[in-house]
Design a protein around this motif. Sequence first.
Motif, PDB file in Angstrom:
ATOM      1  N   GLY A   1      -7.507  19.425  28.693  1.00 49.14           N
ATOM      2  CA  GLY A   1      -7.052  20.591  27.943  1.00 49.14           C
ATOM      3  C   GLY A   1      -8.207  21.232  27.212  1.00 49.14           C
ATOM      4  N   GLY A   2      -8.181  22.543  27.121  1.00 45.13           N
ATOM      5  CA  GLY A   2      -9.247  23.254  26.454  1.00 45.13           C
ATOM      6  C   GLY A   2      -8.732  24.380  25.596  1.00 45.13           C
ATOM      7  N   SER A   3      -9.635  25.199  25.125  1.00 45.37           N
ATOM      8  CA  SER A   3      -9.271  26.367  24.333  1.00 45.37           C
ATOM      9  C   SER A   3      -8.833  27.474  25.275  1.00 45.37           C
ATOM     10  CB  SER A   3     -10.459  26.838  23.493  1.00 45.37           C
ATOM     11  OG  SER A   3     -10.831  25.849  22.563  1.00 45.37           O
TER      12      SER A   3
ATOM     13  N   ALA B   1     -16.141  26.520  29.577  1.00 42.41           N
ATOM     14  CA  ALA B   1     -14.908  26.339  28.804  1.00 42.41           C
ATOM     15  C   ALA B   1     -15.128  25.333  27.683  1.00 42.41           C
ATOM     16  CB  ALA B   1     -13.783  25.865  29.715  1.00 42.41           C
ATOM     17  N   ASN B   2     -14.445  25.545  26.584  1.00 42.04           N
ATOM     18  CA  ASN B   2     -14.455  24.583  25.491  1.00 42.04           C
ATOM     19  C   ASN B   2     -13.351  23.572  25.764  1.00 42.04           C
ATOM     20  OD1 ASN B   2     -14.964  23.284  23.036  1.00 42.04           O
ATOM     21  ND2 ASN B   2     -13.606  24.652  21.903  1.00 42.04           N
ATOM     22  N   VAL B   3     -13.722  22.441  26.335  1.00 47.10           N
ATOM     23  CA  VAL B   3     -12.749  21.428  26.741  1.00 47.10           C
ATOM     24  C   VAL B   3     -12.583  20.439  25.592  1.00 47.10           C
ATOM     25  CG1 VAL B   3     -12.115  19.719  28.472  1.00 47.10           C
ATOM     26  CG2 VAL B   3     -13.453  21.728  29.129  1.00 47.10           C
ATOM     27  N   LEU B   4     -11.344  20.254  25.159  1.00 48.24           N
ATOM     28  CA  LEU B   4     -11.057  19.474  23.962  1.00 48.24           C
ATOM     29  C   LEU B   4     -10.549  18.075  24.250  1.00 48.24           C
ATOM     30  CD1 LEU B   4      -9.171  22.321  22.067  1.00 48.24           C
ATOM     31  CD2 LEU B   4     -11.545  21.614  21.710  1.00 48.24           C
ATOM     32  N   SER B   5      -9.916  17.871  25.408  1.00 49.22           N
ATOM     33  CA  SER B   5      -9.271  16.587  25.695  1.00 49.22           C
ATOM     34  C   SER B   5      -9.315  16.314  27.182  1.00 49.22           C
ATOM     35  CB  SER B   5      -7.816  16.601  25.207  1.00 49.22           C
ATOM     36  OG  SER B   5      -7.101  17.682  25.791  1.00 49.22           O
ATOM     37  N   ILE B   6      -9.286  15.022  27.541  1.00 45.32           N
ATOM     38  CA  ILE B   6      -9.362  14.637  28.947  1.00 45.32           C
ATOM     39  C   ILE B   6      -8.702  13.276  29.118  1.00 45.32           C
ATOM     40  CG2 ILE B   6     -11.658  13.601  28.662  1.00 45.32           C
ATOM     41  CD1 ILE B   6     -12.321  14.621  31.500  1.00 45.32           C
ATOM     42  N   THR B   7      -8.067  13.060  30.279  1.00 37.59           N
ATOM     43  CA  THR B   7      -7.373  11.800  30.531  1.00 37.59           C
ATOM     44  C   THR B   7      -7.269  11.560  32.029  1.00 37.59           C
ATOM     45  OG1 THR B   7      -5.424  10.504  29.901  1.00 37.59           O
ATOM     46  CG2 THR B   7      -5.029  12.743  30.660  1.00 37.59           C
ATOM     47  N   PHE B   8      -6.788  10.358  32.387  1.00 39.39           N
ATOM     48  CA  PHE B   8      -6.490  10.046  33.783  1.00 39.39           C
ATOM     49  C   PHE B   8      -5.179   9.273  33.831  1.00 39.39           C
ATOM     50  CE2 PHE B   8      -9.176   6.621  32.183  1.00 39.39           C
ATOM     51  CZ  PHE B   8      -8.495   5.478  32.570  1.00 39.39           C
TER      52      PHE B   8
ATOM     53  N   VAL C   1       2.589  16.577  33.594  1.00 45.56           N
ATOM     54  CA  VAL C   1       1.405  16.551  32.741  1.00 45.56           C
ATOM     55  C   VAL C   1       1.765  17.224  31.421  1.00 45.56           C
ATOM     56  CG1 VAL C   1      -1.035  17.134  32.523  1.00 45.56           C
ATOM     57  CG2 VAL C   1      -0.043  16.716  34.793  1.00 45.56           C
ATOM     58  N   TYR C   2       1.427  16.565  30.323  1.00 43.34           N
ATOM     59  CA  TYR C   2       1.729  17.086  28.998  1.00 43.34           C
ATOM     60  C   TYR C   2       0.441  17.546  28.327  1.00 43.34           C
ATOM     61  CZ  TYR C   2       6.081  14.574  29.808  1.00 43.34           C
ATOM     62  OH  TYR C   2       7.249  14.119  30.350  1.00 43.34           O
ATOM     63  N   PHE C   3       0.487  18.761  27.803  1.00 45.15           N
ATOM     64  CA  PHE C   3      -0.630  19.314  27.048  1.00 45.15           C
ATOM     65  C   PHE C   3      -0.167  19.547  25.616  1.00 45.15           C
ATOM     66  CE2 PHE C   3      -1.438  20.631  31.447  1.00 45.15           C
ATOM     67  CZ  PHE C   3      -2.745  20.191  31.622  1.00 45.15           C
ATOM     68  N   GLY C   4      -0.866  18.966  24.654  1.00 46.20           N
ATOM     69  CA  GLY C   4      -0.520  19.108  23.251  1.00 46.20           C
ATOM     70  C   GLY C   4      -1.398  20.137  22.578  1.00 46.20           C
ATOM     71  N   ALA C   5      -0.773  21.156  21.997  1.00 44.76           N
ATOM     72  CA  ALA C   5      -1.509  22.261  21.392  1.00 44.76           C
ATOM     73  C   ALA C   5      -1.669  22.068  19.890  1.00 44.76           C
ATOM     74  CB  ALA C   5      -0.794  23.585  21.672  1.00 44.76           C
ATOM     75  N   ARG C   6      -2.737  22.602  19.381  1.00 44.03           N
ATOM     76  CA  ARG C   6      -2.962  22.610  17.938  1.00 44.03           C
ATOM     77  C   ARG C   6      -1.965  23.523  17.243  1.00 44.03           C
ATOM     78  NH1 ARG C   6      -8.731  24.620  16.797  1.00 44.03           N
ATOM     79  NH2 ARG C   6      -9.132  22.689  17.932  1.00 44.03           N
ATOM     80  N   GLU C   7      -1.553  24.605  17.907  1.00 47.49           N
ATOM     81  CA  GLU C   7      -0.763  25.636  17.249  1.00 47.49           C
ATOM     82  C   GLU C   7       0.708  25.642  17.634  1.00 47.49           C
ATOM     83  OE1 GLU C   7      -4.848  27.129  18.549  1.00 47.49           O
ATOM     84  OE2 GLU C   7      -3.128  26.150  19.501  1.00 47.49           O
ATOM     85  N   ALA C   8       1.079  25.102  18.789  1.00 50.12           N
ATOM     86  CA  ALA C   8       2.391  25.435  19.353  1.00 50.12           C
ATOM     87  C   ALA C   8       3.093  24.267  20.017  1.00 50.12           C
ATOM     88  CB  ALA C   8       2.234  26.587  20.357  1.00 50.12           C
TER      89      ALA C   8
ATOM     90  N   GLN D   1      -5.535  20.220  22.519  1.00 53.16           N
ATOM     91  CA  GLN D   1      -6.402  19.156  22.031  1.00 53.16           C
ATOM     92  C   GLN D   1      -5.913  17.768  22.415  1.00 53.16           C
ATOM     93  OE1 GLN D   1      -6.347  20.088  17.853  1.00 53.16           O
ATOM     94  NE2 GLN D   1      -4.403  19.060  17.489  1.00 53.16           N
ATOM     95  N   SER D   2      -4.774  17.669  23.100  1.00 54.10           N
ATOM     96  CA  SER D   2      -4.249  16.391  23.576  1.00 54.10           C
ATOM     97  C   SER D   2      -3.700  16.580  24.983  1.00 54.10           C
ATOM     98  CB  SER D   2      -3.134  15.873  22.659  1.00 54.10           C
ATOM     99  OG  SER D   2      -3.573  15.768  21.325  1.00 54.10           O
ATOM    100  N   VAL D   3      -3.805  15.546  25.806  1.00 56.30           N
ATOM    101  CA  VAL D   3      -3.312  15.642  27.178  1.00 56.30           C
ATOM    102  C   VAL D   3      -2.892  14.263  27.661  1.00 56.30           C
ATOM    103  CG1 VAL D   3      -5.653  15.389  28.158  1.00 56.30           C
ATOM    104  CG2 VAL D   3      -3.852  16.485  29.508  1.00 56.30           C
TER     105      VAL D   3
END
Length: 744
Positions: A689-691, A671-678, A729-736, A717-719
């Motif tokens: 979060g990934g593609s 997977a193309n993983v774009l963001s990571i957090t704890f 858990v919040y996932f921030g998308a590039r598109e939406a 690309q954000s989490v």
Amino acid sequence: MRAGICPCDAFLKQIQLARCGPDGGIIRRRLNTLWKGVVFVLLMTKKPRIIKVLLFITVFLLAALPLALAAASMNTQELEGGTVIYLPVLFKAPDPATLQSMSVGPFGGTLTALAVDPGNPSVVYAGAFGAGVFRSADQGVSWTQRINGLNNTYIQSLAVDPQNGNILYAGTYTEGIYKSTNAGASWFASNGGVTDGIVVYDLEVDPQNPTTVYFVGRIKDTLIGVVYKSVNGGADWNLLLRGDQFNRDVDYFYDIDVDPGNSSVLYLSAHEHGFYKSVDGGASFRAINNGVSDLSARSTAIDSGNRALLFGGVWHGEGVFRSANGGANWTAVSSGLPAGVKVYRVYLDQSAGGTKPLFACTYENGLYRSTNNGSSWASAGLSGQFLYDFAIAPGSPQNWYAGLSFRGLYRSTNQGANWNPSQKGLSSLSINGFASLESQPGYIYAGVYGIGVVRSNDGGISWQEVNTGLGSRLVTRLTSAEDNLYALTPNAVYVSNGSSWTPLNNPQSEGYDPAWYVETVMEGISQPEDYTPQELLAQWENQPEAGLTNTPLISLTALGGTLYGGTAGAGLWKYSNGSWSQVGLNGYQVRSLSADTLLGRVLLTACDTSGNCTARYLKNGAFTSINQGLEGVNINQVLVRGDDYFAATSSGIYIRDNTGALWIRAGAAGANVLSITFHPQNSALMAAGGSGATFWSGNSGASWQIATPVLNRWNYQSVMIDPANSQRVYFGAREAGAYRWDRQ
């Protein structure tokens, strides 16, 4: 001492195998293989003697396992102050928790196209550059996303069949045409005969013959325009004109219009060659620019009551031109328009009688209206906004709709006297970071490109802008460090304690070329490349030949009260005593930074101009490569959690002890993983979060599973895991925009 039990799926699953040493891993694998066999036979056999023998083996295994693990203890690492003990498990692990996810905005985005159902003025469609097509059945009050079958959600244009409101066409960025025959409930590609990927700037359905459809645009990755025609509702297309037929020049096309009373007459707007006309249904075109002093044509509008009356909008400052004889001659009619105005679209209210109201959608000057065929103009609101499209509902002349850059859909119910956002359920914004502050419990913050910074204290149900003092809304990254918020923008770094913002000047470097910066920013936003915001263009076009140049940051962290900032091409910088100084790695893109407070290091990823990225750390002014195990992968983010390092990469999630020698893939393989957090209070809880995928770990990142299969479309690309509620858990998308997943 902390004892841990390996999570499992099926009968068991080994977790953190690599972190317990190769010998210990072999022992555990062999014991667990034997254990699984014993359990399977116990469950399947009905013979008492066999059961007795197997029970004896079971007791022996339970006695031998601690000894075997002790033998491997020399290769076992201490985790967070205690030894992790691995035991086999006799039960099947539960399935992932019940999954719930929803879009939580913020509402808005760049809307490039609007269309109203000609038979039902309550039904409105909006095309978003990133999140696809939205439909409203209540005059724009609320919206539902309609993207089933729409493989490309970067919408450039929309058209509705004037005789059948169920038939729609969507023009996309680089993938041509999609069609729906059920009011957008589902879509299918409709590109028969189109051999190239096309950016479709405009679609037009012949009002007299609705199976005849035209589209214009350009071939992707080129400036060569195309004009296509279909006579069977988009099933097949024929090429009418290419933009490389302008003698030695090439050009592309923004708009095409069909004479509502004569299907043979077409008007075409060429990007840098003005206006063209066809009188034979597109078989041939000729230039009609007599009197047009600005050839940057963007749009035309034909008066349906007087079809010889034609208006054209241009981009390079001269506003609007008018022709009273079908384009044979033109006159500039821009009195009252702002000086240097850029007009993207002209629009006529065809439902009005007599002299029809004329509108100009402008770049960052809002909407203008003329009631005398362009002889004079006055503002109709939305000052400072870039309008891509405008529509008035047939039969409801009081209802006006405006599609804006970043700000989404605005509606007026009193013919422009007042405007209000009207986009419940419509989000196509780019989320460029989540953050929280210990001093502001209960609040989560989000950086939104084009909007600035917003915050919510109700789980994302509502968002409020927090932009006081923020000199640029083009937030390319939001992060927090040492209980401060930092917003990275093209012109400065802004710092806040949660209320107002104070600027810190960007670093100044010699001979900096912003092209890499512009490319980096564009990779993280959903914004048409034709109109990259002026602040980014200024970076590119207005560079001095010598001297120091503003050098924007793309990443930031803090260690021991010192800020560290990464750039796209000028390496790593640090901020102290009120100014920035370069630390090193000049010529590199420092994409991600994270502070290791235990060892006094700054973990980073540095990429060269060929795209080769390596993980490194900075300590005492020196850089050390720690890339073993990450060769050949693209590192999107690095993260420090206690004494563990994590890397979100193009090939999954990797983990490494801060004093270890090797990165090991922990999950999300391929997977193309774009963001990571704890989670800040419970670091065992992690999210990524990934593609087209989201990931979750409940065991300190040792293993990962899909968080929710519902979120399988966008680039997350954000989490963030909500500091006040770890179930969210919040996932921030590039598109939406942002999505919230509620763990159960």
